[in-house]
Motif scaffolding. Sequence first.
Motif, PDB file in Angstrom:
ATOM      1  N   ASP A 196       0.850  -1.169  -0.005  1.00  0.00           N
ATOM      2  CA  ASP A 196      -0.145  -0.065  -0.084  1.00  0.00           C
ATOM      3  C   ASP A 196       0.973   1.330   0.113  1.00  0.00           C
ATOM      4  OD1 ASP A 196      -1.632   2.132   0.803  1.00  0.00           O
ATOM      5  OD2 ASP A 196      -3.160   0.830   1.612  1.00  0.00           O
ATOM      6  N   LEU A 197       0.791   1.823  -1.262  1.00  0.00           N
ATOM      7  CA  LEU A 197       1.884   3.043  -1.215  1.00  0.00           C
ATOM      8  C   LEU A 197       1.247   4.384  -0.421  1.00  0.00           C
ATOM      9  CD1 LEU A 197       4.323   3.785  -2.592  1.00  0.00           C
ATOM     10  CD2 LEU A 197       3.104   4.575  -4.706  1.00  0.00           C
ATOM     11  N   ALA A 198      -0.026   4.369  -0.431  1.00  0.00           N
ATOM     12  CA  ALA A 198      -0.654   5.400   0.252  1.00  0.00           C
ATOM     13  C   ALA A 198      -0.173   5.298   1.915  1.00  0.00           C
ATOM     14  CB  ALA A 198      -2.126   5.513   0.159  1.00  0.00           C
ATOM     15  N   LYS A 199      -0.336   4.039   2.757  1.00  0.00           N
ATOM     16  CA  LYS A 199       0.069   4.018   3.814  1.00  0.00           C
ATOM     17  C   LYS A 199       1.782   4.096   4.083  1.00  0.00           C
ATOM     18  CE  LYS A 199      -3.180   0.367   5.282  1.00  0.00           C
ATOM     19  NZ  LYS A 199      -3.288  -1.005   5.809  1.00  0.00           N
ATOM     20  N   MET A 200       2.502   3.731   2.986  1.00  0.00           N
ATOM     21  CA  MET A 200       3.765   3.972   2.892  1.00  0.00           C
ATOM     22  C   MET A 200       4.338   5.665   3.117  1.00  0.00           C
ATOM     23  SD  MET A 200       6.781   2.550   3.375  1.00  0.00           S
ATOM     24  CE  MET A 200       6.542   0.911   2.886  1.00  0.00           C
ATOM     25  N   ASP A 201       3.391   6.332   2.042  1.00  0.00           N
ATOM     26  CA  ASP A 201       3.496   7.742   2.158  1.00  0.00           C
ATOM     27  C   ASP A 201       3.307   8.478   3.262  1.00  0.00           C
ATOM     28  OD1 ASP A 201       3.787   8.010  -0.794  1.00  0.00           O
ATOM     29  OD2 ASP A 201       1.816   8.461  -0.964  1.00  0.00           O
ATOM     30  N   ALA A 202       2.424   7.728   4.217  1.00  0.00           N
ATOM     31  CA  ALA A 202       2.099   8.804   5.560  1.00  0.00           C
ATOM     32  C   ALA A 202       3.263   8.649   6.586  1.00  0.00           C
ATOM     33  CB  ALA A 202       0.761   8.053   5.974  1.00  0.00           C
ATOM     34  N   ILE A 203       3.973   7.550   6.410  1.00  0.00           N
ATOM     35  CA  ILE A 203       5.004   7.407   7.452  1.00  0.00           C
ATOM     36  C   ILE A 203       6.432   7.868   7.136  1.00  0.00           C
ATOM     37  CG2 ILE A 203       3.791   5.559   8.602  1.00  0.00           C
ATOM     38  CD1 ILE A 203       5.846   3.562   7.222  1.00  0.00           C
ATOM     39  N   TRP A 204       6.667   8.462   5.832  1.00  0.00           N
ATOM     40  CA  TRP A 204       7.793   9.151   5.403  1.00  0.00           C
ATOM     41  C   TRP A 204       7.898  10.588   5.530  1.00  0.00           C
ATOM     42  CZ3 TRP A 204      12.622   6.733   3.992  1.00  0.00           C
ATOM     43  CH2 TRP A 204      12.840   5.559   4.302  1.00  0.00           C
ATOM     44  N   ALA A 205       9.093  11.177   5.655  1.00  0.00           N
ATOM     45  CA  ALA A 205       9.273  12.547   5.524  1.00  0.00           C
ATOM     46  C   ALA A 205       9.382  12.824   3.892  1.00  0.00           C
ATOM     47  CB  ALA A 205      10.677  13.207   6.256  1.00  0.00           C
ATOM     48  N   HIS A 206       8.774  13.918   3.330  1.00  0.00           N
ATOM     49  CA  HIS A 206       8.816  13.839   1.942  1.00  0.00           C
ATOM     50  C   HIS A 206       9.881  15.104   1.632  1.00  0.00           C
ATOM     51  CE1 HIS A 206       4.403  12.129   1.228  1.00  0.00           C
ATOM     52  NE2 HIS A 206       5.352  11.468   2.293  1.00  0.00           N
ATOM     53  N   ASP A 207      11.019  14.814   1.694  1.00  0.00           N
ATOM     54  CA  ASP A 207      12.067  15.908   1.549  1.00  0.00           C
ATOM     55  C   ASP A 207      13.265  15.284   0.938  1.00  0.00           C
ATOM     56  OD1 ASP A 207      13.936  15.240   3.572  1.00  0.00           O
ATOM     57  OD2 ASP A 207      12.574  16.145   4.954  1.00  0.00           O
ATOM     58  N   ASP A 208      14.137  15.983   0.365  1.00  0.00           N
ATOM     59  CA  ASP A 208      15.514  15.595  -0.430  1.00  0.00           C
ATOM     60  C   ASP A 208      16.371  15.084   0.737  1.00  0.00           C
ATOM     61  OD1 ASP A 208      14.494  16.494  -2.815  1.00  0.00           O
ATOM     62  OD2 ASP A 208      15.498  18.339  -2.772  1.00  0.00           O
ATOM     63  N   ARG A 209      16.338  15.087   2.000  1.00  0.00           N
ATOM     64  CA  ARG A 209      17.171  14.513   2.933  1.00  0.00           C
ATOM     65  C   ARG A 209      16.730  13.015   3.276  1.00  0.00           C
ATOM     66  NH1 ARG A 209      16.584  18.545   7.702  1.00  0.00           N
ATOM     67  NH2 ARG A 209      14.372  18.500   7.021  1.00  0.00           N
ATOM     68  N   VAL A 210      15.585  12.512   2.734  1.00  0.00           N
ATOM     69  CA  VAL A 210      15.413  11.014   2.973  1.00  0.00           C
ATOM     70  C   VAL A 210      16.387  10.176   2.301  1.00  0.00           C
ATOM     71  CG1 VAL A 210      13.764   9.220   2.322  1.00  0.00           C
ATOM     72  CG2 VAL A 210      13.013  11.388   3.327  1.00  0.00           C
ATOM     73  N   MET A 211      16.843   9.135   3.291  1.00  0.00           N
ATOM     74  CA  MET A 211      17.701   8.173   2.709  1.00  0.00           C
ATOM     75  C   MET A 211      17.134   6.777   2.809  1.00  0.00           C
ATOM     76  SD  MET A 211      21.346   9.535   4.128  1.00  0.00           S
ATOM     77  CE  MET A 211      20.908   9.693   5.556  1.00  0.00           C
ATOM     78  N   ASP A 212      17.306   5.845   1.791  1.00  0.00           N
ATOM     79  CA  ASP A 212      16.681   4.455   1.975  1.00  0.00           C
ATOM     80  C   ASP A 212      17.455   3.450   1.051  1.00  0.00           C
ATOM     81  OD1 ASP A 212      14.598   2.644   2.208  1.00  0.00           O
ATOM     82  OD2 ASP A 212      14.103   2.739   0.092  1.00  0.00           O
ATOM     83  N   LYS A 213      17.821   2.286   1.671  1.00  0.00           N
ATOM     84  CA  LYS A 213      18.722   1.418   1.150  1.00  0.00           C
ATOM     85  C   LYS A 213      17.751  -0.043   1.278  1.00  0.00           C
ATOM     86  CE  LYS A 213      21.870  -1.932   0.424  1.00  0.00           C
ATOM     87  NZ  LYS A 213      21.049  -3.151   0.375  1.00  0.00           N
TER      88      LYS A 213
END
Length: 159
Positions: free
Chosen positions: A49-66
């Motif tokens: 569920d992408l909408a649920k994922m959207d809700a728990i992440w900051a939405h900026d350029d400093r986000v990092m994911d591996k």
Amino acid sequence: MKRQTLSRATAAALLGVAVLMGGGKSYASHADDVKATINGFHAALTALDLAKMDAIWAHDDRVMDKEPLAKAATLGWEGTRKNFEGSFGAIAEVKVTQGEGPHIQVQGDTAWAMGVAATEGKLKTGQVFGGPVFEADVFKKQDGHWLYVSHAAYVLPPQ
């Protein structure tokens, strides 16, 4: 009379400092809120569920994911979201459950956690995958909610 006024003033000042520093919440309560965000991440993955994922992440350029199978980290929310879109499009089903941990630390509006999650799933191609995944996360509190700013996940070798 002066002593009683001084005691009330001291108590009020201490209460004010406690509220400012912790928002009136205990350390355990903040850790529980961070754990709820981690559970939300696992639920979003399990539900694809992408909408649920959207809700728990900051939405900026400093986000990092591996992510576990990625060769490199993704920087910024736009790239991270595109990675989730691609993964969710390729996965037929997945189940993620918390194993060890999460071990959570909170300091002010920043928190970090690590733990091991068990994954099992199937790609749309029919290929089955699964095993233990080590997760290390960083969160920031924004508008009263704990949001992911960094997530690193690595497949652990079989034991």
